[in-house]
Design an enzyme around this catalytic site. Structure first.
Site, PDB file in Angstrom:
ATOM      1  N   TYR A 150       0.858  -1.184   0.000  1.00  0.00           N
ATOM      2  CA  TYR A 150       0.000   0.000   0.000  1.00  0.00           C
ATOM      3  C   TYR A 150       0.893   1.233   0.000  1.00  0.00           C
ATOM      4  O   TYR A 150       1.831   1.327   0.792  1.00  0.00           O
ATOM      5  CB  TYR A 150      -0.887  -0.002   1.247  1.00  0.00           C
ATOM      6  CG  TYR A 150      -1.788   1.212   1.376  1.00  0.00           C
ATOM      7  CD1 TYR A 150      -2.863   1.390   0.505  1.00  0.00           C
ATOM      8  CD2 TYR A 150      -1.572   2.167   2.366  1.00  0.00           C
ATOM      9  CE1 TYR A 150      -3.703   2.494   0.624  1.00  0.00           C
ATOM     10  CE2 TYR A 150      -2.406   3.270   2.493  1.00  0.00           C
ATOM     11  CZ  TYR A 150      -3.473   3.432   1.618  1.00  0.00           C
ATOM     12  OH  TYR A 150      -4.299   4.521   1.744  1.00  0.00           O
ATOM     13  N   ASP A 245       9.463   2.841  -0.250  1.00  0.00           N
ATOM     14  CA  ASP A 245       8.415   3.504   0.511  1.00  0.00           C
ATOM     15  C   ASP A 245       8.626   3.155   1.982  1.00  0.00           C
ATOM     16  O   ASP A 245       8.226   2.085   2.453  1.00  0.00           O
ATOM     17  CB  ASP A 245       7.031   3.068   0.021  1.00  0.00           C
ATOM     18  CG  ASP A 245       5.912   3.774   0.786  1.00  0.00           C
ATOM     19  OD1 ASP A 245       6.228   4.545   1.722  1.00  0.00           O
ATOM     20  OD2 ASP A 245       4.738   3.549   0.447  1.00  0.00           O
ATOM     21  N   LYS A 273       4.387   9.047   8.848  1.00  0.00           N
ATOM     22  CA  LYS A 273       4.202   8.430  10.163  1.00  0.00           C
ATOM     23  C   LYS A 273       5.194   8.962  11.214  1.00  0.00           C
ATOM     24  O   LYS A 273       5.003  10.066  11.694  1.00  0.00           O
ATOM     25  CB  LYS A 273       4.184   6.911  10.021  1.00  0.00           C
ATOM     26  CG  LYS A 273       3.000   6.513   9.107  1.00  0.00           C
ATOM     27  CD  LYS A 273       2.609   5.060   9.061  1.00  0.00           C
ATOM     28  CE  LYS A 273       1.276   4.953   8.305  1.00  0.00           C
ATOM     29  NZ  LYS A 273       1.256   4.096   7.153  1.00  0.00           N
TER      30      LYS A 273
END
Ligand SMILES: *Cc1c(COP(=O)(O)O)cnc(C)c1O
Length: 437
Positions: A150, A245, A273
């Protein structure tokens, strides 16, 4: 859907009903909705360290940590002080503030393969921008991503994506014209020969390969030995941009992310994050040669009204400084405590005769209700999600808050204690009995 529970749930239920009348599903991000595990979502009113409290005053040991950012726990004192101090000087100017370079220095200090970094407000923006940049740099159209990975909800990336897309069983998403994904090649993870084949078939047309170097969004699935090295060699040979990522893995699996842990140099890195310390921040970066194509220096346009927001920068700085100054203590402790927890629960499953396998890299991990091994989306998707739902609900009743999906990694943080871990293992023993019923 069994709604029998020993917890008080009246307030959360009431708040959910109120929210549902105005917000789709009552949530602002789908995986919060408990759709795949049953029961009512919790409304959280407070967090401190490794614990959270809901609107019914139930207390939980939290293994979500806001889906990764809160590696130092909830309401961490230094982060809070930094946010308050920044807020007292004003919350946003739409002009440069000194804290942007402070956070850039901390990020570049931890990721030596990055020479320049651009801050955005979410991981979605980071990956979307990095892909645009890779296309601008290579003047090629195709991108390679992997099934179950994702990378946020940009149109071109919602193809065989993990996270909520996997949880809800949505094939991609409605509202994405197929023309928008015609240049996205979604390949199975942990399989180098399919990547080799794609490079042959689309010779000189693949702008980039984007990968979660440790996948967290189909549950935790590490790369096989030599897989990432193989991707590096292939992309180098084909002059394609390799994007790690690290929105989830950056500052999580080690201070310098997966690229430090596995000693691999990607071309571009995306983050989010943890670097926001619990406030909305994303980032993408890489060598000057590529990053200098970003506006205003170059022709690749990317912008943001609240990008580099002073509160978010201050929170990120406070977070990263602590991780930097205490990394010799924090990361080994996370490794040890996470190992104890994950193996303790796995041993309890074995004792109870419940088929379970586990994957873990540092403090990110998943217990799959699956004989295993889980190495890609195909093997992950064979998990018994009904058993996971029972396990999840029983754990919640015992005061343990896990991600409400089989296909999301759980996280342990620096605020978790030996007592939290032992209580969680004890709760799991009970939960496996519930699973067998
Ligand atoms: C969470 C995540 C994203 C998306 O970040 P948002 O801040 O939710 O937009 C992208 N990539 C990975 C690997 C993630 O874990």
């Amino acid at each position: 859907m069994p709604s029998t529970t020993s917890r008080k749930t009246e307030q959360s239920r009431r708040l959910q009903q109120r929210a549902e009348s105005m917000i789709p599903g009552g949530v602002n991000s789908p995986v919060r909705a408990f759709r795949s595990v049953g029961g009512d979502p919790l409304f959280i009113v407070r967090g401190k360290g490794s614990h959270i409290w809901d609107a019914d005053e139930n207390e939980f040991i939290d293994y979500i940590g806001s889906w990764g950012p809160l590696i130092l726990g909830h309401a961490e004192a230094n982060v809070l002080d930094a946010i308050v101090a920044a807020a007292c000087n004003g919350t946003s100017f739409g002009a440069s503030t000194p804290s942007e370079a402070d956070l850039a220095e901390l990020v570049l200090g931890a990721f030596p393969h990055m020479q320049k970094v651009r801050f955005v407000s979410s991981g979605t923006e980071a990956t979307m921008s990095a892909i645009r940049l890779a296309r601008a740099y290579t003047k090629r159209k195709y991108i390679v991503k992997f099934e179950g990975c994702y990378h946020g909800h940009a149109d071109a990336l919602l193809v065989k994506a993990g996270s909520g897309v996997a949880t809800l069983g949505i094939p991609g998403s409605a509202g994405v014209p197929e023309e928008f994904t015609q240049f996205t090649l979604a390949l199975p993870f942990n399989n180098l020969s399919v990547v080799e084949h794609a490079f042959q078939k689309f010779k000189h047309q693949i702008a980039c390969v984007i990968v979660e170097p440790v996948v967290g969004n189909m549950g935790c699935v590490p790369a096989a030995d030599d897989y990432l090295v193989g991707l590096r060699m292939l992309t180098e040979r084909e002059r394609s941009v390799l994007i790690f990522d690290e929105v989830m893995t950056g500052f999580r699996v080690s201070f310098g992310g997966a690229q430090e842990l596995y000693n691999i140099r990607p071309d571009l890195t995306t983050m989010g994050k943890i670097i926001g310390g619990g406030l909305p921040v994303g980032a993408y970066g890489g060598p000057k040669e590529i990053m200098d194509m970003v506006a205003p220096l170059g022709p690749m346009y990317q912008a943001g009204t609240l990008s580099g927001n002073p509160l978010a920068m201050a929170a990120g700085c406070a977070m990263l400084k602590q991780l930097r100054d205490r990394k010799g203590e924090i990361y080994p402790r996370l490794e040890k405590l996470s190992g104890e927890l994950v193996e303790g629960v796995a041993a309890a499953a074995k004792e109870a005769g419940v088929p379970l396998c586990h994957n873990r890299v540092g403090s990110m991990f998943t217990w799959f209700f699956n004989k295993g091994p889980v190495t890609d989306w195909d093997s992950a998707s064979k998990s018994n999600t009904e058993a996971f739902g029972k396990f999840f609900r029983s754990m919640l009743d015992s005061g343990v808050y896990l991600p409400p999906s089989q296909y999301e990694a759980a996280f342990l943080g620096a605020a978790h204690t030996e007592d939290d871990v032992q209580r969680t293992i004890a709760a799991a023993k009970q939960a496996f009995e519930a699973v067998k019923k």
